[in-house]
Every structure is written in structure tokens, then in C-alpha cells.
Design a protein around this motif. Structure first.
Motif, mmCIF file in Angstrom:
data_model
loop_
_atom_site.group_PDB
_atom_site.id
_atom_site.type_symbol
_atom_site.label_atom_id
_atom_site.label_comp_id
_atom_site.label_asym_id
_atom_site.label_seq_id
_atom_site.Cartn_x
_atom_site.Cartn_y
_atom_site.Cartn_z
ATOM 1 N N GLU A 106 44.971 -19.756 55.780
ATOM 2 C CA GLU A 106 44.750 -21.207 55.048
ATOM 3 C C GLU A 106 43.395 -21.795 55.560
ATOM 4 N N MET A 107 43.047 -21.625 56.977
ATOM 5 C CA MET A 107 41.642 -22.124 57.441
ATOM 6 C C MET A 107 40.841 -21.166 56.727
ATOM 7 N N LEU A 108 40.834 -20.005 56.634
ATOM 8 C CA LEU A 108 39.857 -19.213 55.723
ATOM 9 C C LEU A 108 39.794 -19.605 54.582
ATOM 10 N N ILE A 109 40.652 -19.827 53.870
ATOM 11 C CA ILE A 109 40.534 -20.508 52.207
ATOM 12 C C ILE A 109 40.165 -21.925 52.385
ATOM 13 N N ALA A 110 40.292 -22.588 53.423
ATOM 14 C CA ALA A 110 39.635 -24.046 53.441
ATOM 15 C C ALA A 110 38.354 -23.753 53.941
#
Length: 206
Positions: free
Chosen positions: A8-12
Motif C-alpha cells: 500500500e505504501m509503495l502504491i501511494a
């Protein structure tokens, strides 16, 4: 941190980077488009003094032309001698040999179209009224003057250019933030000034 949170952090982070890149591309495209718009209406004012003779007449004057690709909005015109503004041209006009026809047109507030030219001041004599030496003396006196014009494009980009000097080489126009509108039109003032002799004819050219 679990695997799900990392994803999720990478996508953000990718979303933020993508947004930043999109904003930069939009800004850069806008900058390029603005440059193209300005370039499409870029005026280039040139100032020349001229002297000409024919079998019947002798002439001298000032010619202002626009060799750019957009209209030039004339805001300020000054005549200079040794770099200092000349308050009036009447002294120079009063020294013309008698019998002349003087034509003038206002420059202040005028829009000069691309490829067009204006003669704000033109003086004509019959060859019987002026000798070659007299014409040379008048031209030499006016060659001590320079013209300075402040003009703008339709997008309010402004420049100052200087020239004249009866053939003196003109430098490139200098960018300025804005032009102050001249309160007095020197060429109109010449036309309105009283003349000592009644043999001269003065007319306005549109």
C-alpha cells in the motif's frame, strides 16, 4: 510492517510521483504554449532616418517600421541628443530652408502592423528651394539626434529600441517591464508650433 502495508505504501508513493510528473508535464506544456503565443505576435520596431533626392524634389524624414510578426503598440517616443532627451524639435525645424512641405503623423498610441511603416515626420522641398549643400547641412544636424521608442506586444511584453542618426546602426531592442505613455507627442507639437515664414505647408498624414 506487514507485506500488505508495504504494498500500500509503495502504491501511494507511485501515485504521488505520478501526480508530480503529471503536474510538471502540464506546467512545461503551458510554458511552451505561452512561449509559442508570444513568439507568434513578436513585434520588432526599427527606426531609420532617410534623405532622398530626385530631379524635382529633395526629401528627408524619419521612418518607423515593424519587421516582426505581431502588431507593435507604441507607448513612448523620445528624441535624444548625446543621450539626453530633447524637449522640442521646433528649433531643428525652424532651421529648415524655407519653402518646405512638412508632413507628420502621431505615433503615441498607434499600433503598427507587421510589415507596415509610418513616417512620423517628412519634409519635402522643390529642388529650386534647396541646394545640395543646404540639404547636407540639414541632414548633418538631424544626424546628431537619436530616436527612442518604447513599445509593447498585445500580451503586454515591452521593449525599448533606439535608432535614427541618419544611417547609424541600431542595436537590439531591450526588454523592459512596461512603457510609460508619453504625455506629449513631439511630432504633433512640431505641427502645432507657429512658423516665422508663411511659405511652409504642414499637413497630417494618416
Amino acid at each position: 510492517m506487514g507485506t500488505g502495508n508495504k504494498v500500500e505504501m509503495l502504491i501511494a508513493i507511485c501515485a504521488v510521483l505520478t501526480s508530480a510528473i503529471a503536474v510538471f508535464i502540464a506546467w512545461d506544456q503551458g510554458r511552451v504554449m505561452r512561449a509559442q503565443q508570444h513568439g507568434a505576435v513578436y513585434p520588432v520596431i526599427q527606426i531609420d532616418g532617410f534623405v532622398s533626392t530626385s530631379v524635382d524634389t529633395a526629401s528627408m524624414g524619419i521612418r518607423v517600421s515593424n519587421s516582426g510578426v505581431g502588431p507593435a503598440l507604441i507607448e513612448q517616443v523620445r528624441m535624444l541628443r548625446n543621450g539626453e532627451p530633447v524637449a522640442s524639435l521646433n528649433l531643428y525645424v525652424d532651421r529648415f530652408p524655407s519653402g518646405y512641405d512638412l508632413s507628420w503623423t502621431s505615433l503615441i498610441g498607434r499600433a503598427i502592423a507587421p510589415g507596415s511603416n509610418v513616417e512620423p515626420l517628412r519634409v519635402d522641398w522643390s529642388r529650386d528651394d534647396i541646394s545640395g549643400d543646404q540639404l547636407g547641412a540639414v541632414a548633418a544636424e538631424w544626424s546628431q539626434l537619436d530616436a527612442e521608442i518604447c513599445y509593447c506586444s498585445v500580451f503586454d511584453r515591452c521593449w525599448i529600441t533606439r535608432g535614427l542618426g541618419m544611417g547609424r546602426t541600431m542595436g537590439r531592442a531591450e526588454r523592459v517591464k512596461r512603457c510609460e505613455r508619453s504625455e506629449v507627442d513631439l511630432f504633433e507639437a512640431v505641427a502645432n508650433a507657429p512658423r516665422a515664414s508663411g511659405t511652409e505647408t504642414i499637413s497630417e498624414v494618416e
